[in-house]
Design a protein around this motif. Structure first.
Motif, short mmCIF file in Angstrom:
data_model
loop_
_atom_site.label_atom_id
_atom_site.label_comp_id
_atom_site.label_asym_id
_atom_site.label_seq_id
_atom_site.Cartn_x
_atom_site.Cartn_y
_atom_site.Cartn_z
N LEU A 57 16.16 29.61 63.66
CA LEU A 57 15.32 28.60 63.02
C LEU A 57 16.01 27.24 62.97
CD1 LEU A 57 13.88 30.57 59.96
CD2 LEU A 57 12.92 30.32 62.26
N VAL A 58 15.23 26.20 63.13
CA VAL A 58 15.66 24.83 62.91
C VAL A 58 14.77 24.28 61.80
CG1 VAL A 58 15.96 22.54 63.92
CG2 VAL A 58 16.35 24.58 65.32
N LEU A 59 15.38 23.77 60.74
CA LEU A 59 14.64 23.34 59.56
C LEU A 59 14.89 21.86 59.30
CD1 LEU A 59 15.65 26.32 57.22
CD2 LEU A 59 13.65 26.15 58.71
N THR A 60 13.85 21.16 58.86
CA THR A 60 14.00 19.75 58.50
C THR A 60 13.04 19.41 57.37
OG1 THR A 60 14.04 17.48 59.37
CG2 THR A 60 12.30 18.93 60.19
N LYS A 61 13.39 18.43 56.57
CA LYS A 61 12.53 18.01 55.47
C LYS A 61 12.52 16.49 55.37
CE LYS A 61 12.43 19.82 51.25
NZ LYS A 61 10.98 19.89 50.92
N ASP A 62 11.32 15.93 55.20
CA ASP A 62 11.15 14.51 54.90
C ASP A 62 10.22 14.37 53.72
OD1 ASP A 62 12.59 12.59 56.54
OD2 ASP A 62 11.55 13.47 58.25
N MET A 63 10.52 13.41 52.86
CA MET A 63 9.66 13.08 51.73
C MET A 63 9.04 11.72 51.96
SD MET A 63 11.85 14.39 48.44
CE MET A 63 10.47 14.00 47.34
N LEU A 64 7.78 11.58 51.59
CA LEU A 64 7.07 10.31 51.70
C LEU A 64 6.44 9.96 50.36
CD1 LEU A 64 6.96 11.72 54.67
CD2 LEU A 64 5.23 9.98 55.15
N ALA A 65 6.51 8.70 50.01
CA ALA A 65 5.96 8.23 48.75
C ALA A 65 4.98 7.09 49.01
CB ALA A 65 7.06 7.76 47.80
N ALA A 66 3.90 7.08 48.23
CA ALA A 66 2.88 6.03 48.37
C ALA A 66 3.50 4.66 48.14
CB ALA A 66 1.75 6.27 47.38
N ASN A 67 3.10 3.72 48.98
CA ASN A 67 3.54 2.33 48.92
C ASN A 67 5.02 2.15 49.21
OD1 ASN A 67 0.91 1.44 48.29
ND2 ASN A 67 1.23 2.00 46.14
N VAL A 68 5.66 3.20 49.76
CA VAL A 68 7.00 3.10 50.32
C VAL A 68 6.95 3.48 51.80
CG1 VAL A 68 9.38 3.94 50.23
CG2 VAL A 68 8.08 3.62 48.09
N HIS A 69 6.36 4.65 52.09
CA HIS A 69 6.26 5.13 53.46
C HIS A 69 4.85 5.02 54.03
CE1 HIS A 69 9.67 7.28 51.54
NE2 HIS A 69 10.26 6.96 52.67
N PHE A 70 3.89 4.81 53.20
CA PHE A 70 2.51 4.58 53.61
C PHE A 70 1.82 3.82 52.50
CE2 PHE A 70 2.79 8.70 51.52
CZ PHE A 70 1.80 8.63 50.56
N PHE A 71 0.65 3.28 52.79
CA PHE A 71 -0.11 2.58 51.78
C PHE A 71 -1.02 3.57 51.05
CE2 PHE A 71 1.25 -0.71 54.61
CZ PHE A 71 1.44 -1.83 53.81
N ALA A 72 -1.11 3.41 49.74
CA ALA A 72 -1.89 4.36 48.95
C ALA A 72 -3.35 4.41 49.39
CB ALA A 72 -1.79 4.02 47.47
N ASP A 73 -3.87 3.30 49.94
CA ASP A 73 -5.27 3.28 50.35
C ASP A 73 -5.46 3.59 51.83
OD1 ASP A 73 -4.18 0.96 51.35
OD2 ASP A 73 -5.73 -0.38 50.57
N ASP A 74 -4.42 4.07 52.50
CA ASP A 74 -4.58 4.53 53.89
C ASP A 74 -5.54 5.72 53.92
OD1 ASP A 74 -2.94 2.70 55.16
OD2 ASP A 74 -1.15 3.96 55.04
N PRO A 75 -6.20 5.96 55.05
CA PRO A 75 -7.07 7.13 55.15
C PRO A 75 -6.29 8.40 54.85
CG PRO A 75 -7.39 5.67 57.03
CD PRO A 75 -6.20 5.15 56.29
N PRO A 76 -6.84 9.29 54.04
CA PRO A 76 -6.13 10.53 53.70
C PRO A 76 -5.73 11.34 54.93
CG PRO A 76 -8.05 10.25 52.29
CD PRO A 76 -8.13 9.18 53.33
N GLY A 145 1.39 7.80 41.45
CA GLY A 145 1.67 7.66 42.87
C GLY A 145 1.79 8.97 43.60
N LEU A 146 1.13 9.06 44.75
CA LEU A 146 1.16 10.23 45.60
C LEU A 146 2.55 10.42 46.20
CD1 LEU A 146 -0.41 12.47 47.18
CD2 LEU A 146 -0.83 10.71 48.93
N GLN A 147 3.03 11.66 46.19
CA GLN A 147 4.28 12.02 46.83
C GLN A 147 4.06 13.27 47.68
OE1 GLN A 147 7.66 12.21 44.16
NE2 GLN A 147 6.82 10.61 42.86
N ILE A 148 4.63 13.27 48.88
CA ILE A 148 4.45 14.38 49.81
C ILE A 148 5.80 14.78 50.37
CG2 ILE A 148 3.25 15.20 51.86
CD1 ILE A 148 1.40 12.72 51.55
N SER A 149 6.08 16.06 50.33
CA SER A 149 7.31 16.59 50.92
C SER A 149 6.93 17.70 51.90
CB SER A 149 8.23 17.14 49.83
OG SER A 149 9.36 17.77 50.39
N VAL A 150 7.40 17.58 53.12
CA VAL A 150 7.14 18.59 54.14
C VAL A 150 8.47 19.15 54.64
CG1 VAL A 150 6.27 19.01 56.48
CG2 VAL A 150 4.92 17.63 54.88
N THR A 151 8.57 20.45 54.67
CA THR A 151 9.69 21.14 55.32
C THR A 151 9.13 21.79 56.58
OG1 THR A 151 10.79 21.61 53.22
CG2 THR A 151 11.45 22.93 55.12
#
Length: 346
Positions: A57-76, A145-151
């Motif tokens: 397995l190869v594993l990676t994780k990135d976190m994204l936060a509204a108005n830092v990595h994307f705009f809160a009003d971007d299309p979902p 604020g929306l926060q998203i974490s993907v592994t």
């Protein structure tokens, strides 16, 4: 995916909680994305996942936060795609084939079901496009604020994952795609007059906006990276910043030829209009292209394999003996790296 314990809601949040609780949210919107048997339909606290025989397995994780990595009003749909794709880009640079992911979703107090439905549609579309499935994760309320974490989880044959630490003197330095477009797209989002001042055509303007909003991970290049690259990484913090990271990890010097860096017509227009802005875009990050070091005797095969999967590469430099430094070469000689500002997390 289930939370460990319920959260009490204040009066101002009671209406939202009555509209849809956490477990109903998971059942209605996220469970349909979890088709792998190991996910158990997101009804348990953990998934069970087994790689294919002879693979690791190869594993990676990135976190994204509204108005830092994307705009809160971007299309979902676009927010969902970006959260997944930036992780798939990391896997591709390791030569790994993506297979699955875990999702951490922090919803603000004012989240709406129609927004969540569109977000999950975006995930579903990318799951089909990149052949990955949701295995599990967690959902919480963040309050602000929306926060998203993907592994993201990928697989490679045992012992074949490509690190950033394997570059060897004599290797050639390659990059995919074009550089600086996403950073220019962010500037255009923040400044309505940017495109006009930079002399961008309508198509160039659309191009940089699309590059910022929707990264294009080079998933199809994973096999070529695994077969030929001695070291590789994806470009997220900026071309020069990430090249410096690779040089340091490998204990070599990289010589990067500025004139050879591939540019879109939009970036070429910006370079003519305003050099400081061009320099900021070039190292601005969010490219999600792949930077790879390839032994010279593998270079032709690497180029041919990349072209065959529709992901041509450009040679932009070479690896020399050294102690972990990046040297930037301009038309008239060496250039100082610090005149190219890049993205900083803190």
């Amino acid at each position: 995916m289930a939370g460990d314990r319920p959260q009490e809601a204040g009066p101002e949040q009671a209406g939202a909680d009555q509209r849809l609780g956490e477990f109903e949210l998971i059942k209605r919107y996220l469970a349909p994305l979890a088709s792998d048997p190991g996910s158990l339909g997101l009804t348990d606290d953990a998934a069970v996942y087994a790689p294919h025989d002879g693979h690791e397995l190869v594993l990676t994780k990135d976190m994204l936060a509204a108005n830092v990595h994307f705009f809160a009003d971007d299309p979902p749909e676009a927010i969902a795609a970006k959260a997944l794709r930036v992780n798939l880009s990391d896997l591709s640079a390791k030569g790994a084939v993506p297979t699955a992911y875990l999702l951490g979703l922090g919803l603000p107090d004012d989240w709406r079901e129609d927004w969540l439905e569109r977000f999950c549609c975006g995930l579903s579309g990318d799951q089909s496009a990149f052949n990955v499935v949701l295995l599990g994760g967690d959902t919480i309320r963040t309050g602000d604020g929306l926060q998203i974490s993907v592994t993201a989880i990928g697989e490679t044959p045992v012992g074949t994952a490509v690190r950033r630490s394997g570059a060897t003197p004599g290797d050639l330095l390659y990059v995919t795609g074009t550089i600086g477009d996403a950073a220019a797209g962010l500037k255009a989002r923040l400044d309505p007059g940017f495109a006009h001042r930079m002399g961008l055509s309508e198509s160039d303007h659309r191009h940089i906006l699309d590059r910022y909003l929707l990264p294009q991970p080079k998933v199809k290049l994973a096999g070529a990276v695994r077969a030929s690259a001695s070291a590789a990484m994806d470009i997220s913090d900026g071309l020069l910043a990430d090249a410096a990271h690779l040089a340091k990890a490998s204990g070599v010097d990289l010589v990067l030829e500025l004139a050879d860096v591939p540019l879109s017509s939009a970036l070429m227009a910006i370079s003519k209009a305003d050099q400081p802005t061009f320099q900021a875009c070039l190292n601005g990050g969010d490219d999600y292209e792949i930077l790879a070091c390839v032994p010279e005797d593998r270079a032709s095969d690497f180029e041919a394999d990349a072209t065959a999967v529709g992901c041509p590469v450009t040679r932009i430099g070479k690896v020399k003996p050294g102690s972990g430094h990046l040297q930037l070469q301009g038309a008239d000689g060496p250039l100082p790296i610090d005149q190219f500002p890049g993205f900083r997390h803190f």
